[in-house]
Design an enzyme around this catalytic site. Structure first.
Site, mmCIF file in Angstrom:
data_model
loop_
_atom_site.group_PDB
_atom_site.id
_atom_site.type_symbol
_atom_site.label_atom_id
_atom_site.label_comp_id
_atom_site.label_asym_id
_atom_site.label_seq_id
_atom_site.Cartn_x
_atom_site.Cartn_y
_atom_site.Cartn_z
ATOM 1 N N HIS B 379 0.816 -1.219 0.000
ATOM 2 C CA HIS B 379 0.000 0.000 0.000
ATOM 3 C C HIS B 379 0.850 1.270 0.000
ATOM 4 C CE1 HIS B 379 -3.905 1.618 -0.107
ATOM 5 N NE2 HIS B 379 -4.501 0.774 0.704
ATOM 6 N N ASP B 383 -2.542 1.643 -4.755
ATOM 7 C CA ASP B 383 -3.827 1.640 -4.076
ATOM 8 C C ASP B 383 -4.749 0.603 -4.704
ATOM 9 O OD1 ASP B 383 -3.131 3.929 -2.467
ATOM 10 O OD2 ASP B 383 -3.330 5.072 -4.316
#
Lengths: 82, 404
Positions: B379, B383
């Site tokens: 992350h 995304d």
């Protein structure tokens, strides 16, 4: 070739693609994937080796007939006689 | 002149055992040549050299276990006269054992008296330490630095000298359980534990899953293989890997190694492929430059890598340069696999076992071959929205009749 010769050839090709298998410990009814842990690549390499040794086409539809040493010996015996 | 050192073959590797030299002093080598075999937690690995030149003195002998960074050989860089070091040259044993098989090394070009300062440019060191090391003829690579970022300080040089000869060869226990020859299962388990613990500690994973209709790809594959002899047949795995690699062009940030700040995606796709060992454990060697390969070339590379993972030797570039990893359960596994990223990579793609499932196709429920693909991604660099685009692109490519 006698069934004994066919079995010896099959086991030789099998242990060549899966060198960690002990030839003496492979049972006639051991399943290539479920019992001996061959993956699809190992199995394809085994089929390729048998094709090279015996000159048989071995279409994909026949793969289940190579699932154990006992099945394979019967299959090879029949295919070579045809 | 530079020093060829014990390479790191993974963040968790601390030492390796030199098994064999494949070069001798005087040999000319080019970038990418395999020069030695080193035994590691991942089995015996062929070590490539990343610089062209002429092999000078061999500084380590087969059988020695050496820490990462320890000097293995001197390398005369092209168009530079070889420097023979009168001090460090534990060669006689090697020469004797290889003399029978190999022609005598070419006589070294006239040795120029050079201050032994050239090696060690890649090592962080203070100017004073550099000068002192040169004066004493010590390779900076051999000194443990205590300064910032492991930089070698003057005091480290003095400590190195007063400590006397380093205990380079540490005998390792030889009675541990073994799987395939050259592969220590306890060590492999430890390597996996170290890499996976680091991943879960450092990488904020997010996960996405998507079900893909594989029926048309399967039908194309069956038709293709029907006309081919077994040695030229493709596996569904080659289709899946090909589609995954191609899809990275659309979401390039998922492909790379997050080992320096800021993160930069890799231009090339070195696609790691998790290969399970029957005795337990797994290795994920990479298919280098997979982005330029068609399905047939991917299949050939997969065959070669699996064969060498099982019984032969992998090369260090294959186990250290991967930019993404694919793990596929094959035909007889469970429906889905949610992976752990192999650091410092930033994504892992998992394919469950393809299985015939009831799916809605052309408005009716039909039995269709389907596979669940998952993405575990970092992350910090991507995304969910981008990850979703990636998985749907894999799906789209697998429906394309043009592939292969």
């Amino acid at each position: 070739m006698t069934p004994t010769d066919l079995r010896a050839a099959f086991i030789a090709d099998l242990t060549a693609v899966a060198p960690d298998l002990d030839p003496a410990a492979i049972g006639d009814n051991d399943h290539m994937q479920d019992d001996l842990g061959l993956d699809s690549m190992d199995f394809l390499n085994l089929v390729s080796a048998l094709h090279k040794r015996f000159g048989l086409p071995i279409p994909e539809a026949d793969y289940p007939r190579l699932a154990t040493a006992a099945l394979a010996v019967a299959y090879l015996d029949q295919a070579l006689a045809e | 002149m530079s020093i060829f050192t014990m390479p790191s073959l993974g963040a968790d590797m601390e030492e390796g055992k030199l098994v064999e030299w494949l070069v001798k002093p005087g040999d000319d080598v080019k970038k990418g040549d395999i020069v030695a075999v080193v035994e590691t937690q991942k089995g015996a690995i062929e070590i490539e050299i990343f610089e062209a030149g002429q092999i000078g003195a061999l500084l380590a002998e087969p059988g020695q276990t050496l820490p990462v960074g320890a000097p293995l050989a001197r390398l005369g860089v092209a168009d530079e006269a070889e420097v023979t070091d009168p001090v460090a040259a534990p060669e006689p044993a090697i020469q004797a054992s290889r003399a029978a098989a190999l022609p005598a090394p070419a006589p070294a070009p006239a040795a120029k008296p050079v201050a032994a300062a050239a090696p060690g440019d890649a090592v962080l060191a203070s100017p004073a330490a550099r000068a002192r090391a040169a004066e004493l003829g010590i390779a900076l690579e051999a000194v443990t630095g205590s300064g910032p970022g492991g930089a070698v300080l003057l005091s480290d040089i003095e400590n190195h000298v007063s400590a006397g000869p380093q205990p380079a060869a540490q005998p390792v226990a030889e009675d541990r359980p073994k799987g395939k020859p050259g592969l220590d299962m306890t060590e492999m388990r430890r390597a996996i534990a170290a890499a996976m613990s680091r991943s879960k500690r450092e990488i904020p994973h997010y996960y996405l899953m998507h079900e893909i209709d594989l029926q048309s790809a399967h039908d194309r594959l069956t038709a293709l293989n029907a006309d081919r002899t077994p040695d030229r047949r493709l596996l569904m795995g080659a289709f899946l890997l090909h589609a995954t690699v191609k899809s990275l062009a659309k979401v390039p940030e998922l492909n790379g190694r997050y080992d320096v700040e800021p993160y930069a995606p890799s231009g090339q796709v070195h696609c790691g492929m998790a290969v399970a060992m029957r005795g337990g454990g797994l290795i994920a060697p990479a298919i280098l430059e997979a982005q330029s390969k068609d399905p047939d070339e991917i299949m050939a590379a997969m065959r070669d890598l699996v064969a060498r993972t099982r019984s032969g030797r992998l090369r260090n570039s294959e186990i250290t340069r991967g930019t993404i990893t694919i793990s596929a359960l094959g035909e007889n596994g469970v429906d889905a696999l949610i992976g752990v990223i192999y650091p410092p990579q930033v994504a892992l793609v998992g394919f469950g076992a393809p299985r015939v499932r009831p799916m809605v196709h052309d408005g009716t429920i039909q039995p269709r071959l389907a596979v669940t693909v998952s993405l575990a991604a970092d992350h910090r660099v991507s995304d969910g929205r981008r990850g979703a685009l990636f998985l749907t692109e894999i799906d789209r490519l697998l429906q394309e009749p043009a592939i292969p």
